[in-house]
Design a protein around this motif. Structure first.
Motif, mmCIF file in Angstrom:
data_model
loop_
_atom_site.group_PDB
_atom_site.id
_atom_site.type_symbol
_atom_site.label_atom_id
_atom_site.label_comp_id
_atom_site.label_asym_id
_atom_site.label_seq_id
_atom_site.Cartn_x
_atom_site.Cartn_y
_atom_site.Cartn_z
ATOM 1 N N ILE A 170 0.845 -1.199 0.000
ATOM 2 C CA ILE A 170 0.000 0.000 0.000
ATOM 3 C C ILE A 170 0.872 1.237 0.000
ATOM 4 N N LYS A 171 1.908 1.251 0.847
ATOM 5 C CA LYS A 171 2.842 2.389 0.905
ATOM 6 C C LYS A 171 3.640 2.500 -0.383
ATOM 7 N N LYS A 172 4.116 1.355 -0.883
ATOM 8 C CA LYS A 172 4.933 1.331 -2.104
ATOM 9 C C LYS A 172 4.194 1.969 -3.278
ATOM 10 N N TYR A 173 2.904 1.694 -3.392
ATOM 11 C CA TYR A 173 2.123 2.213 -4.519
ATOM 12 C C TYR A 173 1.288 3.433 -4.154
ATOM 13 N N ASN A 174 1.561 4.007 -2.970
ATOM 14 C CA ASN A 174 0.926 5.234 -2.516
ATOM 15 C C ASN A 174 -0.606 5.167 -2.614
ATOM 16 N N LEU A 175 -1.164 4.084 -2.058
ATOM 17 C CA LEU A 175 -2.606 3.875 -2.100
ATOM 18 C C LEU A 175 -3.257 4.340 -0.807
ATOM 19 N N ASN A 176 -4.516 4.668 -0.882
ATOM 20 C CA ASN A 176 -5.273 5.100 0.286
ATOM 21 C C ASN A 176 -6.177 3.942 0.731
ATOM 22 N N ILE A 177 -5.583 3.009 1.464
ATOM 23 C CA ILE A 177 -6.307 1.827 1.914
ATOM 24 C C ILE A 177 -6.072 1.641 3.404
ATOM 25 N N GLU A 178 -7.170 1.539 4.148
ATOM 26 C CA GLU A 178 -7.071 1.242 5.572
ATOM 27 C C GLU A 178 -6.796 -0.257 5.735
ATOM 28 N N THR A 179 -6.244 -0.617 6.874
ATOM 29 C CA THR A 179 -6.002 -2.034 7.160
ATOM 30 C C THR A 179 -6.496 -2.365 8.568
ATOM 31 N N LYS A 180 -6.819 -3.634 8.742
ATOM 32 C CA LYS A 180 -7.283 -4.076 10.056
ATOM 33 C C LYS A 180 -7.019 -5.566 10.202
ATOM 34 N N ILE A 181 -6.476 -5.942 11.353
ATOM 35 C CA ILE A 181 -6.315 -7.359 11.664
ATOM 36 C C ILE A 181 -7.643 -7.841 12.242
ATOM 37 N N THR A 182 -8.242 -8.797 11.547
ATOM 38 C CA THR A 182 -9.508 -9.359 11.997
ATOM 39 C C THR A 182 -9.736 -10.699 11.323
ATOM 40 N N ASN A 183 -10.606 -11.479 11.887
ATOM 41 C CA ASN A 183 -10.958 -12.783 11.339
ATOM 42 C C ASN A 183 -12.122 -12.600 10.370
ATOM 43 N N GLY A 184 -11.816 -12.534 9.093
ATOM 44 C CA GLY A 184 -12.860 -12.372 8.080
ATOM 45 C C GLY A 184 -13.528 -11.019 8.163
ATOM 46 N N LEU A 185 -14.840 -11.031 8.405
ATOM 47 C CA LEU A 185 -15.592 -9.778 8.478
ATOM 48 C C LEU A 185 -15.962 -9.398 9.910
ATOM 49 N N GLU A 186 -15.347 -10.086 10.894
ATOM 50 C CA GLU A 186 -15.655 -9.784 12.289
ATOM 51 C C GLU A 186 -15.279 -8.340 12.616
ATOM 52 N N GLY A 187 -16.234 -7.620 13.205
ATOM 53 C CA GLY A 187 -15.989 -6.247 13.603
ATOM 54 C C GLY A 187 -15.979 -5.264 12.443
#
Length: 169
Positions: free
Chosen positions: A18-35
């Protein structure tokens, strides 16, 4: 856009890209769609895992649109999803000796034929149909007769694929 993974190590690789390609993407550690408030997203993309994991991720959840790439049991996945979704589009990607089926599903219902589960929407892709034919015929030929019910199911798949294979020749 939100990228999630259950593994912090895998998510770190995504963050680096994401940083390498200068993208605007949030990230989250989670199991599938939990939370995750998944209904706030236009599409949910689930790829790079098997049918059972995908099924578990979607258990009790019905996003509006899905883009799915399963590493196994594609027919079983379609059978499961097409109870609540319509198959809108499919693309076949061949890379490093493997076929990958990428499917777009949208909430809704439609009737499907048996071939739609086995071949999908790519009934004009000769190479993919040949691959499926050879795969299932080989499994059928190697399967012991004591598994007669499974052999009958495989025979049905082979004959269905063969019909489309002959239509393309």
């Amino acid at each position: 856009c939100l990228a999630t993974d259950i593994s912090g190590t895998c998510l770190k690789k995504a963050i680096d890209n994401i940083k390498k390609y200068n993208l605007n993407i949030e990230t989250k550690i989670t199991n599938g769609l939990e939370g995750i408030d998944y209904l706030n997203y236009d599409y949910i993309v689930i790829s790079g895992m098997g049918f059972k994991t995908i099924k578990k991720i979607l258990e009790g959840k019905i996003p509006n649109k899905l883009i799915i790439q399963s590493n196994n049991n594609i027919e079983e996945l379609k059978y499961h999803l097409l109870k609540k979704y319509k198959l809108i589009d499919e693309k076949i990607v061949y890379e490093n000796g493997f076929y990958y089926v990428i499917s777009l599903f949208e909430k809704g219902r439609k009737r499907y034929r048996y071939a739609d589960y086995i071949i999908g929407l790519n009934k004009d892709n000769q190479e993919y149909i040949d691959y499926l034919y050879n795969k299932y015929k080989d499994i059928y030929n190697k399967m012991p007769n004591k598994y007669i019910l499974k052999k009958i199911g495989l025979y049905k798949k082979v004959k269905t694929i063969e019909k489309y294979q002959k239509a393309l020749i």
